[in-house]
Design a protein around this motif. Sequence first.
Motif, mmCIF file in Angstrom:
data_model
loop_
_atom_site.group_PDB
_atom_site.id
_atom_site.type_symbol
_atom_site.label_atom_id
_atom_site.label_comp_id
_atom_site.label_asym_id
_atom_site.label_seq_id
_atom_site.Cartn_x
_atom_site.Cartn_y
_atom_site.Cartn_z
ATOM 1 N N ALA A 167 -42.469 63.833 4.684
ATOM 2 C CA ALA A 167 -43.279 62.696 5.143
ATOM 3 C C ALA A 167 -43.238 62.491 6.655
ATOM 4 C CB ALA A 167 -42.798 61.415 4.452
ATOM 5 N N THR A 168 -42.182 62.976 7.319
ATOM 6 C CA THR A 168 -42.086 62.730 8.776
ATOM 7 C C THR A 168 -41.953 64.036 9.575
ATOM 8 O OG1 THR A 168 -39.649 62.364 8.822
ATOM 9 C CG2 THR A 168 -41.050 60.457 8.372
ATOM 10 N N THR A 169 -40.843 64.742 9.449
ATOM 11 C CA THR A 169 -40.599 65.934 10.288
ATOM 12 C C THR A 169 -41.771 66.912 10.215
ATOM 13 O OG1 THR A 169 -38.325 65.665 9.484
ATOM 14 C CG2 THR A 169 -38.753 67.542 10.926
ATOM 15 N N ALA A 170 -42.203 67.227 8.995
ATOM 16 C CA ALA A 170 -43.297 68.195 8.820
ATOM 17 C C ALA A 170 -44.608 67.648 9.378
ATOM 18 C CB ALA A 170 -43.447 68.543 7.340
ATOM 19 N N ARG A 171 -44.873 66.356 9.153
ATOM 20 C CA ARG A 171 -46.127 65.752 9.639
ATOM 21 C C ARG A 171 -46.170 65.770 11.170
ATOM 22 N NH1 ARG A 171 -48.645 66.532 5.376
ATOM 23 N NH2 ARG A 171 -49.931 67.180 7.110
ATOM 24 N N GLU A 172 -45.012 65.548 11.800
ATOM 25 C CA GLU A 172 -44.968 65.583 13.274
ATOM 26 C C GLU A 172 -45.291 66.985 13.786
ATOM 27 O OE1 GLU A 172 -41.062 63.997 14.255
ATOM 28 O OE2 GLU A 172 -41.396 62.363 12.836
ATOM 29 N N ILE A 173 -44.748 68.014 13.111
ATOM 30 C CA ILE A 173 -45.016 69.396 13.523
ATOM 31 C C ILE A 173 -46.500 69.708 13.325
ATOM 32 C CG2 ILE A 173 -44.545 71.833 12.965
ATOM 33 C CD1 ILE A 173 -41.643 70.890 12.239
ATOM 34 N N GLY A 197 -38.310 70.215 2.910
ATOM 35 C CA GLY A 197 -39.408 69.313 3.303
ATOM 36 C C GLY A 197 -40.460 70.035 4.122
ATOM 37 N N LEU A 198 -40.011 70.864 5.085
ATOM 38 C CA LEU A 198 -40.968 71.627 5.900
ATOM 39 C C LEU A 198 -41.727 72.618 5.027
ATOM 40 C CD1 LEU A 198 -39.007 72.469 9.209
ATOM 41 C CD2 LEU A 198 -40.589 70.598 8.756
ATOM 42 N N VAL A 259 -30.667 70.297 -3.141
ATOM 43 C CA VAL A 259 -31.821 70.087 -2.253
ATOM 44 C C VAL A 259 -32.274 71.423 -1.645
ATOM 45 C CG1 VAL A 259 -32.579 68.935 -0.132
ATOM 46 C CG2 VAL A 259 -31.171 67.688 -1.772
ATOM 47 N N LEU A 260 -31.316 72.277 -1.296
ATOM 48 C CA LEU A 260 -31.635 73.602 -0.742
ATOM 49 C C LEU A 260 -32.195 74.537 -1.815
ATOM 50 C CD1 LEU A 260 -31.439 75.756 1.559
ATOM 51 C CD2 LEU A 260 -29.113 76.212 0.751
ATOM 52 N N GLN A 261 -31.718 74.359 -3.057
ATOM 53 C CA GLN A 261 -32.156 75.231 -4.155
ATOM 54 C C GLN A 261 -33.683 75.220 -4.296
ATOM 55 O OE1 GLN A 261 -29.692 77.069 -5.887
ATOM 56 N NE2 GLN A 261 -31.478 78.225 -6.565
ATOM 57 N N GLU A 262 -34.309 74.079 -4.001
ATOM 58 C CA GLU A 262 -35.775 73.995 -4.059
ATOM 59 C C GLU A 262 -36.413 75.037 -3.127
ATOM 60 O OE1 GLU A 262 -37.508 70.126 -3.097
ATOM 61 O OE2 GLU A 262 -39.438 71.063 -2.643
ATOM 62 N N ALA A 263 -35.853 75.185 -1.927
ATOM 63 C CA ALA A 263 -36.403 76.145 -0.954
ATOM 64 C C ALA A 263 -36.180 77.581 -1.427
ATOM 65 C CB ALA A 263 -35.767 75.920 0.415
ATOM 66 N N ILE A 264 -35.043 77.814 -2.104
ATOM 67 C CA ILE A 264 -34.756 79.165 -2.626
ATOM 68 C C ILE A 264 -35.707 79.465 -3.788
ATOM 69 C CG2 ILE A 264 -32.998 80.621 -3.720
ATOM 70 C CD1 ILE A 264 -30.853 78.863 -2.301
ATOM 71 N N ASP A 265 -35.816 78.516 -4.723
ATOM 72 C CA ASP A 265 -36.630 78.746 -5.930
ATOM 73 C C ASP A 265 -38.116 78.903 -5.609
ATOM 74 O OD1 ASP A 265 -34.296 78.533 -7.326
ATOM 75 O OD2 ASP A 265 -34.645 76.488 -8.053
ATOM 76 N N ASN A 266 -38.596 78.203 -4.563
ATOM 77 C CA ASN A 266 -40.018 78.254 -4.223
ATOM 78 C C ASN A 266 -40.327 79.228 -3.091
ATOM 79 O OD1 ASN A 266 -41.268 76.095 -5.967
ATOM 80 N ND2 ASN A 266 -39.633 74.936 -4.992
#
Length: 360
Positions: A167-173, A197-198, A259-266
Amino acid sequence: MSENTSIRTTAGRGRLYSNVLDTIGDTPIIRINTIPTHGATIYVKAEAFNPAGSIKDRLAVNIIEAAERSGALKPGQTVVEATSGNTGIGLAMVCAQKGYPLVVTMADSFSVERRRLMRMLGAKVILTPRALKGFGMYQKAVALSKAHGWFLASQFETEANADIHEATTAREIMADFDGSRLDYVVTGYGTGGTVSGLGRVLRKERPETKIILTEPANAQLIGSGHAQERDTTNAPTASHPAFEPHPIQGWTPDFIPAVLQEAIDNAYYDDLIPIAGADGIQGAKDLAQKEGIFTGISGGSTFAVALKVAETAPEGSVILCMLPDTGERYLSTPLFDGIAEDMDASEVEISKSTPDAQMD
Ligand code: PMP
Protein backbone atom coordinates in the motif's frame (compact mmCIF):
# COMPACT_ATOMS: atom_id res chain seq x y z
CA MET A 1 27.42 19.06 -11.14
CA SER A 2 24.23 21.10 -10.95
CA GLU A 3 24.45 24.84 -11.58
CA ASN A 4 25.10 26.65 -8.34
CA THR A 5 24.30 30.29 -8.92
CA SER A 6 21.81 31.06 -6.13
CA ILE A 7 20.88 29.94 -2.64
CA ARG A 8 18.65 26.87 -2.27
CA THR A 9 15.06 27.53 -1.35
CA THR A 10 12.32 25.31 0.06
CA ALA A 11 8.55 25.69 0.05
CA GLY A 12 7.32 23.65 3.05
CA ARG A 13 5.32 20.46 2.79
CA GLY A 14 2.08 22.30 2.13
CA ARG A 15 0.35 20.80 5.16
CA LEU A 16 0.37 20.71 8.94
CA TYR A 17 0.70 17.20 10.43
CA SER A 18 -1.72 16.19 13.15
CA ASN A 19 0.68 13.58 14.57
CA VAL A 20 4.11 12.06 13.93
CA LEU A 21 2.66 8.85 12.44
CA ASP A 22 1.31 10.78 9.45
CA THR A 23 4.91 11.55 8.49
CA ILE A 24 5.71 7.87 7.83
CA GLY A 25 6.55 6.93 4.23
CA ASP A 26 7.05 8.99 1.08
CA THR A 27 10.79 8.55 1.51
CA PRO A 28 13.05 10.02 -1.18
CA ILE A 29 14.59 8.05 -4.05
CA ILE A 30 18.09 9.45 -4.63
CA ARG A 31 20.54 8.95 -7.53
CA ILE A 32 24.11 7.74 -6.97
CA ASN A 33 26.59 10.18 -8.53
CA THR A 34 30.21 9.55 -7.50
CA ILE A 35 30.58 5.80 -6.93
CA PRO A 36 31.30 4.06 -10.30
CA THR A 37 28.16 2.13 -11.34
CA HIS A 38 29.41 0.15 -14.38
CA GLY A 39 27.31 2.02 -16.93
CA ALA A 40 24.07 1.67 -14.95
CA THR A 41 22.12 4.35 -13.10
CA ILE A 42 21.57 3.38 -9.47
CA TYR A 43 18.99 4.99 -7.21
CA VAL A 44 18.55 4.35 -3.49
CA LYS A 45 15.30 4.62 -1.52
CA ALA A 46 16.40 6.14 1.78
CA GLU A 47 14.13 4.74 4.51
CA ALA A 48 16.10 6.60 7.18
CA PHE A 49 13.83 9.55 6.34
CA ASN A 50 10.99 7.85 8.25
CA PRO A 51 10.34 9.53 11.64
CA ALA A 52 11.86 6.76 13.78
CA GLY A 53 14.61 6.22 11.22
CA SER A 54 13.79 2.99 9.39
CA ILE A 55 11.58 1.14 6.95
CA LYS A 56 9.98 -0.64 9.91
CA ASP A 57 8.01 2.47 10.90
CA ARG A 58 5.63 1.50 8.08
CA LEU A 59 5.05 -1.99 9.42
CA ALA A 60 4.81 -0.77 13.02
CA VAL A 61 2.00 1.69 12.36
CA ASN A 62 0.09 -0.84 10.26
CA ILE A 63 0.38 -3.70 12.76
CA ILE A 64 -1.14 -1.47 15.43
CA GLU A 65 -3.78 0.13 13.20
CA ALA A 66 -4.81 -3.17 11.54
CA ALA A 67 -5.28 -4.62 15.06
CA GLU A 68 -7.28 -1.56 16.10
CA ARG A 69 -9.47 -1.96 13.01
CA SER A 70 -10.06 -5.69 13.65
CA GLY A 71 -10.56 -5.26 17.41
CA ALA A 72 -7.61 -7.58 18.20
CA LEU A 73 -5.98 -4.72 20.14
CA LYS A 74 -7.98 -3.08 22.93
CA PRO A 75 -7.39 0.48 24.21
CA GLY A 76 -4.50 0.49 26.69
CA GLN A 77 -3.60 -3.18 26.06
CA THR A 78 0.12 -4.02 26.24
CA VAL A 79 1.84 -4.83 22.94
CA VAL A 80 4.72 -7.38 22.89
CA GLU A 81 7.12 -8.28 20.09
CA ALA A 82 10.44 -10.00 19.38
CA THR A 83 12.61 -7.63 17.35
CA SER A 84 16.23 -7.02 16.51
CA GLY A 85 15.62 -3.32 16.85
CA ASN A 86 14.07 -1.39 14.02
CA THR A 87 10.61 -2.90 14.44
CA GLY A 88 10.90 -2.30 18.18
CA ILE A 89 11.93 1.33 17.67
CA GLY A 90 9.06 1.83 15.19
CA LEU A 91 6.58 0.13 17.54
CA ALA A 92 7.89 2.20 20.46
CA MET A 93 7.18 5.40 18.50
CA VAL A 94 3.70 4.21 17.49
CA CYS A 95 2.82 2.93 20.98
CA ALA A 96 4.09 6.16 22.58
CA GLN A 97 1.94 8.23 20.23
CA LYS A 98 -1.16 6.06 20.70
CA GLY A 99 -0.77 5.26 24.40
CA TYR A 100 -0.12 1.50 24.41
CA PRO A 101 2.53 0.03 26.77
CA LEU A 102 5.19 -1.89 24.77
CA VAL A 103 7.41 -4.83 25.80
CA VAL A 104 10.17 -5.88 23.38
CA THR A 105 12.19 -9.10 23.58
CA MET A 106 15.64 -8.95 22.01
CA ALA A 107 18.78 -11.14 21.93
CA ASP A 108 21.62 -9.46 23.81
CA SER A 109 23.82 -9.64 20.69
CA PHE A 110 22.10 -6.70 18.98
CA SER A 111 23.55 -3.20 19.23
CA VAL A 112 23.11 -1.46 22.59
CA GLU A 113 22.01 1.82 20.99
CA ARG A 114 18.88 0.02 19.74
CA ARG A 115 17.91 -1.02 23.29
CA ARG A 116 18.48 2.47 24.61
CA LEU A 117 16.49 4.04 21.78
CA MET A 118 13.50 1.83 22.58
CA ARG A 119 13.76 2.59 26.29
CA MET A 120 14.04 6.31 25.43
CA LEU A 121 10.74 5.94 23.55
CA GLY A 122 9.16 4.42 26.65
CA ALA A 123 9.35 0.67 25.87
CA LYS A 124 10.48 -2.13 28.21
CA VAL A 125 13.28 -4.22 26.64
CA ILE A 126 13.66 -7.83 27.84
CA LEU A 127 17.02 -9.33 26.81
CA THR A 128 17.33 -13.00 25.84
CA PRO A 129 20.55 -15.06 25.60
CA ARG A 130 22.29 -14.77 22.21
CA ALA A 131 22.90 -18.54 22.21
CA LEU A 132 19.13 -19.01 21.77
CA LYS A 133 19.27 -16.84 18.62
CA GLY A 134 16.23 -15.21 17.02
CA PHE A 135 14.12 -18.23 17.84
CA GLY A 136 14.74 -17.72 21.58
CA MET A 137 13.60 -14.10 21.60
CA TYR A 138 10.55 -15.09 19.57
CA GLN A 139 9.62 -17.87 22.03
CA LYS A 140 9.98 -15.40 24.91
CA ALA A 141 7.58 -12.92 23.26
CA VAL A 142 5.01 -15.67 22.63
CA ALA A 143 5.29 -16.90 26.23
CA LEU A 144 4.87 -13.37 27.65
CA SER A 145 1.84 -12.71 25.46
CA LYS A 146 0.18 -15.95 26.59
CA ALA A 147 1.05 -15.46 30.26
CA HIS A 148 -0.21 -11.85 30.45
CA GLY A 149 -2.86 -11.59 27.70
CA TRP A 150 -0.73 -9.10 25.74
CA PHE A 151 -1.17 -8.40 22.02
CA LEU A 152 1.62 -10.15 20.07
CA ALA A 153 2.59 -8.02 17.07
CA SER A 154 3.78 -11.10 15.06
CA GLN A 155 5.78 -9.20 12.43
CA PHE A 156 7.01 -12.49 10.91
CA GLU A 157 3.49 -13.89 10.30
CA THR A 158 1.04 -10.99 10.14
CA GLU A 159 -0.63 -9.95 6.88
CA ALA A 160 -0.32 -6.34 8.07
CA ASN A 161 3.39 -6.55 7.17
CA ALA A 162 3.47 -7.12 3.38
CA ASP A 163 0.12 -5.25 3.10
CA ILE A 164 1.70 -1.94 4.12
CA HIS A 165 4.58 -2.33 1.67
CA GLU A 166 2.01 -3.08 -1.04
CA ALA A 167 0.00 0.00 0.00
CA THR A 168 2.89 2.44 0.55
CA THR A 169 6.48 1.41 -0.37
CA ALA A 170 5.47 -0.12 -3.72
CA ARG A 171 3.06 2.74 -4.56
CA GLU A 172 5.82 5.30 -3.92
CA ILE A 173 8.17 3.44 -6.29
CA MET A 174 5.42 3.21 -8.92
CA ALA A 175 4.69 6.93 -8.61
CA ASP A 176 8.30 8.13 -8.53
CA PHE A 177 9.29 5.97 -11.55
CA ASP A 178 6.10 6.77 -13.47
CA GLY A 179 7.18 7.25 -17.08
CA SER A 180 10.82 6.38 -16.17
CA ARG A 181 12.79 3.23 -16.84
CA LEU A 182 13.24 0.78 -13.94
CA ASP A 183 15.03 -2.49 -14.76
CA TYR A 184 15.90 -3.87 -11.32
CA VAL A 185 14.81 -3.50 -7.70
CA VAL A 186 17.26 -4.90 -5.14
CA THR A 187 16.31 -5.77 -1.55
CA GLY A 188 17.30 -8.07 1.28
CA TYR A 189 14.90 -9.66 3.73
CA GLY A 190 14.30 -9.80 7.44
CA THR A 191 10.64 -10.67 7.76
CA GLY A 192 10.27 -10.53 3.96
CA GLY A 193 7.57 -7.86 4.19
CA THR A 194 9.39 -5.50 1.83
CA VAL A 195 9.97 -8.07 -0.94
CA SER A 196 6.49 -9.64 -0.65
CA GLY A 197 4.76 -6.24 -0.75
CA LEU A 198 6.89 -4.98 -3.65
CA GLY A 199 6.44 -8.28 -5.51
CA ARG A 200 2.64 -8.09 -5.36
CA VAL A 201 2.62 -4.71 -7.10
CA LEU A 202 5.65 -4.87 -9.42
CA ARG A 203 4.79 -8.31 -10.84
CA LYS A 204 1.36 -6.97 -11.89
CA GLU A 205 2.10 -3.39 -12.83
CA ARG A 206 5.76 -3.41 -13.93
CA PRO A 207 6.44 -7.01 -14.98
CA GLU A 208 9.54 -5.91 -16.91
CA THR A 209 11.23 -4.87 -13.64
CA LYS A 210 13.40 -7.66 -12.24
CA ILE A 211 13.39 -8.15 -8.48
CA ILE A 212 16.75 -9.17 -7.00
CA LEU A 213 16.70 -10.68 -3.53
CA THR A 214 19.81 -10.99 -1.39
CA GLU A 215 20.85 -12.77 1.82
CA PRO A 216 24.09 -13.10 3.83
CA ALA A 217 26.74 -15.29 2.16
CA ASN A 218 27.17 -17.26 5.40
CA ALA A 219 23.41 -17.67 6.06
CA GLN A 220 21.86 -18.64 2.73
CA LEU A 221 18.53 -19.90 4.02
CA ILE A 222 16.71 -19.57 0.69
CA GLY A 223 19.79 -20.50 -1.34
CA SER A 224 20.12 -23.77 0.58
CA GLY A 225 16.75 -24.95 -0.82
CA HIS A 226 15.97 -26.40 2.63
CA ALA A 227 12.27 -25.85 3.53
CA GLN A 228 11.35 -24.31 6.90
CA GLU A 229 9.54 -26.45 9.47
CA ARG A 230 6.36 -24.69 10.70
CA ASP A 231 3.40 -25.31 13.01
CA THR A 232 -0.28 -24.80 12.15
CA THR A 233 -0.04 -21.05 12.88
CA ASN A 234 2.75 -20.79 10.28
CA ALA A 235 5.28 -20.03 13.02
CA PRO A 236 8.70 -21.74 12.75
CA THR A 237 9.25 -24.78 14.97
CA ALA A 238 13.04 -24.98 14.60
CA SER A 239 16.12 -22.98 13.70
CA HIS A 240 16.96 -23.30 9.97
CA PRO A 241 20.01 -25.56 9.38
CA ALA A 242 21.65 -23.08 6.92
CA PHE A 243 21.69 -20.26 9.50
CA GLU A 244 24.98 -18.87 10.84
CA PRO A 245 25.33 -15.65 12.85
CA HIS A 246 26.06 -12.80 10.39
CA PRO A 247 26.78 -9.07 10.79
CA ILE A 248 23.87 -7.81 8.66
CA GLN A 249 21.50 -6.82 11.49
CA GLY A 250 17.84 -6.85 10.52
CA TRP A 251 18.41 -9.39 7.74
CA THR A 252 17.83 -13.15 7.68
CA PRO A 253 16.72 -14.44 11.07
CA ASP A 254 17.46 -18.10 11.85
CA PHE A 255 14.22 -19.22 10.17
CA ILE A 256 12.30 -18.48 6.95
CA PRO A 257 9.39 -16.26 8.04
CA ALA A 258 5.87 -16.92 6.75
CA VAL A 259 5.77 -13.37 5.35
CA LEU A 260 8.86 -14.16 3.21
CA GLN A 261 7.42 -17.54 2.17
CA GLU A 262 4.85 -15.66 0.05
CA ALA A 263 7.69 -14.21 -2.07
CA ILE A 264 9.29 -17.67 -2.42
CA ASP A 265 6.01 -19.42 -3.31
CA ASN A 266 5.00 -16.77 -5.86
CA ALA A 267 8.48 -16.38 -7.38
CA TYR A 268 8.54 -12.68 -6.54
CA TYR A 269 12.30 -12.52 -7.23
CA ASP A 270 14.21 -13.19 -10.44
CA ASP A 271 17.60 -13.79 -8.87
CA LEU A 272 19.01 -14.47 -5.42
CA ILE A 273 22.50 -13.02 -4.90
CA PRO A 274 24.38 -13.65 -1.63
CA ILE A 275 26.63 -10.97 -0.16
CA ALA A 276 29.37 -11.17 2.48
CA GLY A 277 28.96 -8.95 5.54
CA ALA A 278 32.38 -7.34 4.95
CA ASP A 279 31.30 -6.26 1.44
CA GLY A 280 28.10 -4.80 2.90
CA ILE A 281 30.06 -2.82 5.49
CA GLN A 282 32.29 -1.47 2.69
CA GLY A 283 29.17 -0.58 0.70
CA ALA A 284 27.80 1.44 3.63
CA LYS A 285 31.16 3.21 4.12
CA ASP A 286 31.32 4.08 0.41
CA LEU A 287 27.75 5.46 0.46
CA ALA A 288 28.61 7.59 3.50
CA GLN A 289 32.01 8.83 2.35
CA LYS A 290 31.43 9.25 -1.41
CA GLU A 291 27.72 10.11 -1.59
CA GLY A 292 26.97 11.53 1.86
CA ILE A 293 24.22 8.91 2.24
CA PHE A 294 24.23 7.38 5.73
CA THR A 295 22.80 3.86 5.95
CA GLY A 296 23.22 0.72 8.03
CA ILE A 297 24.90 -2.58 7.22
CA SER A 298 21.82 -3.99 5.46
CA GLY A 299 21.63 -0.89 3.24
CA GLY A 300 25.34 -1.19 2.45
CA SER A 301 24.86 -4.89 1.65
CA THR A 302 21.90 -4.19 -0.63
CA PHE A 303 23.97 -1.50 -2.37
CA ALA A 304 26.92 -3.89 -2.82
CA VAL A 305 24.51 -6.30 -4.53
CA ALA A 306 23.14 -3.47 -6.71
CA LEU A 307 26.74 -2.85 -7.88
CA LYS A 308 27.11 -6.57 -8.68
CA VAL A 309 23.88 -6.43 -10.68
CA ALA A 310 25.19 -3.34 -12.51
CA GLU A 311 28.34 -5.23 -13.55
CA THR A 312 26.42 -7.71 -15.70
CA ALA A 313 23.29 -5.68 -16.53
CA PRO A 314 22.88 -4.22 -20.04
CA GLU A 315 24.50 -0.77 -20.46
CA GLY A 316 22.16 2.00 -19.31
CA SER A 317 20.14 -0.17 -16.92
CA VAL A 318 18.31 1.57 -14.08
CA ILE A 319 18.55 -0.07 -10.65
CA LEU A 320 16.71 0.82 -7.43
CA CYS A 321 18.28 -0.26 -4.14
CA MET A 322 16.42 -0.27 -0.81
CA LEU A 323 18.29 1.35 2.12
CA PRO A 324 16.33 0.21 5.23
CA ASP A 325 17.79 2.47 7.92
CA THR A 326 20.41 4.97 9.11
CA GLY A 327 24.05 4.23 9.90
CA GLU A 328 23.71 6.10 13.18
CA ARG A 329 22.08 2.98 14.61
CA TYR A 330 25.39 1.06 14.30
CA LEU A 331 27.92 3.09 16.32
CA SER A 332 28.84 0.09 18.49
CA THR A 333 28.98 -2.43 15.61
CA PRO A 334 31.61 -3.51 13.04
CA LEU A 335 30.29 -0.76 10.72
CA PHE A 336 32.33 1.70 12.80
CA ASP A 337 35.45 -0.51 13.14
CA GLY A 338 38.37 1.62 12.02
CA ILE A 339 36.44 4.86 12.65
CA ALA A 340 38.60 6.23 15.46
CA GLU A 341 37.67 8.42 18.42
CA ASP A 342 41.15 9.91 18.70
CA MET A 343 43.08 11.92 16.13
CA ASP A 344 45.09 9.91 13.61
CA ALA A 345 48.47 11.02 12.23
CA SER A 346 46.93 13.15 9.47
CA GLU A 347 44.66 14.93 11.96
CA VAL A 348 47.57 15.57 14.34
CA GLU A 349 49.49 17.06 11.40
CA ILE A 350 46.60 19.43 10.64
CA SER A 351 46.44 20.38 14.33
CA LYS A 352 50.19 21.14 14.38
CA SER A 353 49.99 23.26 11.23
CA THR A 354 49.05 26.26 13.40
CA PRO A 355 50.31 26.91 16.95
CA ASP A 356 46.85 27.59 18.51
CA ALA A 357 44.75 25.30 20.74
CA GLN A 358 46.83 22.14 20.35
CA MET A 359 46.30 18.95 22.35
CA ASP A 360 49.21 17.80 24.56
N1 PMP B 1 17.31 -4.05 7.17
C1 PMP B 1 17.07 -3.70 8.43
C2 PMP B 1 18.10 -2.87 9.16
C3 PMP B 1 15.90 -4.13 9.06
O1 PMP B 1 15.68 -3.78 10.34
C4 PMP B 1 14.97 -4.92 8.34
C5 PMP B 1 13.72 -5.39 9.01
N2 PMP B 1 13.96 -6.36 10.02
C6 PMP B 1 15.26 -5.27 7.03
C7 PMP B 1 16.43 -4.79 6.48
C8 PMP B 1 14.38 -6.18 6.22
O2 PMP B 1 13.09 -5.75 5.94
P1 PMP B 1 11.86 -6.76 5.88
O3 PMP B 1 11.56 -7.20 7.30
O4 PMP B 1 10.75 -5.98 5.28
O5 PMP B 1 12.25 -7.94 5.05
